[in-house]
Design an enzyme around this catalytic site. Sequence first.
Site, PDB file in Angstrom:
ATOM      1  N   GLY A   1      92.461-106.705   6.340  1.00 11.16           N
ATOM      2  CA  GLY A   1      90.831-107.546   7.191  1.00 11.16           C
ATOM      3  C   GLY A   1      90.030-106.333   7.814  1.00 11.16           C
ATOM      4  CB  CYS A   2      86.374-105.804   8.282  1.00  9.30           C
ATOM      5  SG  CYS A   2      85.712-108.045   7.999  1.00  9.30           S
ATOM      6  CE1 TYR A   3      84.879-110.045  13.727  1.00 11.10           C
ATOM      7  CE2 TYR A   3      85.869-111.693  11.585  1.00 11.10           C
ATOM      8  CZ  TYR A   3      84.940-111.213  12.546  1.00 11.10           C
ATOM      9  OH  TYR A   3      82.977-112.060  12.938  1.00 11.10           O
ATOM     10  CB  ALA A   4      92.572-106.944  10.910  1.00  8.49           C
TER      11      ALA A   4
END
Length: 347
Positions: free
Chosen positions: A152-155
């Site tokens: 994921g992007c935040y991850a």
Amino acid sequence: MEKIKAGIIGASGYTGQELVRLLLGHPNVDLRAVTSQSYTGKNFSEVFPSFSAAIDLKFESIDRLNELSEKCDVLFFALPHMLAAAAIDDAVLSKAKIIDLSADFRLKNASEYDTWYNATHPRPAMLEKAVYGLPEFRRNEIASARLVANPGCYATCTILSLLPLAEAKMLREPLIVDAKSGVSGAGRSADIATAFGEVNESIKAYKIASHRHTPEIEQELSDFAAMALRLTFTPHLIPMNRGILVTAYCDVEQSIEVGDLVHIYERRYAHEPFVKILLAAAPETRWVKGSNTCQIGLTLDKRTNRLIVVGVIDNLIKGASGQAVQNMNIMFGLPETTGLAQLAALP
């Protein structure tokens, strides 16, 4: 070498469009197929005129997945969660390598998926076949994988910002992450929460203590730290199109100096083409916009013995489509930077 035949399942969303753009410019890729349930039968450039004269493909239906897997070496899945897991089986995997940009194969524990996504995982037995696709830390596993779960992007931004400390066994609770993202992270589907009039001239926290990227961040940090770690993760929506800025806070030993911490990061990322440690200034999202780069800055607050790590990425590139192409390059034995040399466009 013979060009890699690629297909994109779900090519009409933001990440799908970015995949088309990146793959059209990739010297070793032949883009063979794009799908969309909303635009089946229409020309891609008819729906997205910016691609006029660059692509001569019609949107196909995902119902032809078996046929598409036979004519492609790799399929990128850019679909909402649950849909990829329902569609991908051993028969598809035997024909084409898969890079899934949804959350369906990121978590190793099916019960975690059930908890955070409020749904029973369609194919829990497939989870053990998937490799978490963070190239900087899972490169060898990615190289031999047939199913890669794009992070994921935040991850991506959070993990890259903190994993060197986890590897060095210096990461400890409490861990607090404040993250901000542009509205493209919510996808292209109409949603009143991301309409211009709702987000312009405002900033808001959302999914407080419940964001779905939390368990994958904890999963990876805990694995490399060799101990269970939990964090408080709070995302915010800000009125810009793209970009993520993560500010992470963690306590350190009193005897540690900022130079020691910088050395750990510089040594860990010395040979990583897409991770840059900044010393003279704190990272800004505009410095990575449109690129596959993650920039990281470190500040040690000696008054509180707290390390403050700031990381930035373009959520649609390093946080999604660019990282997917990076994973494809690894899976097919190409230099990781192939087709990903774009620098940030300023202003």
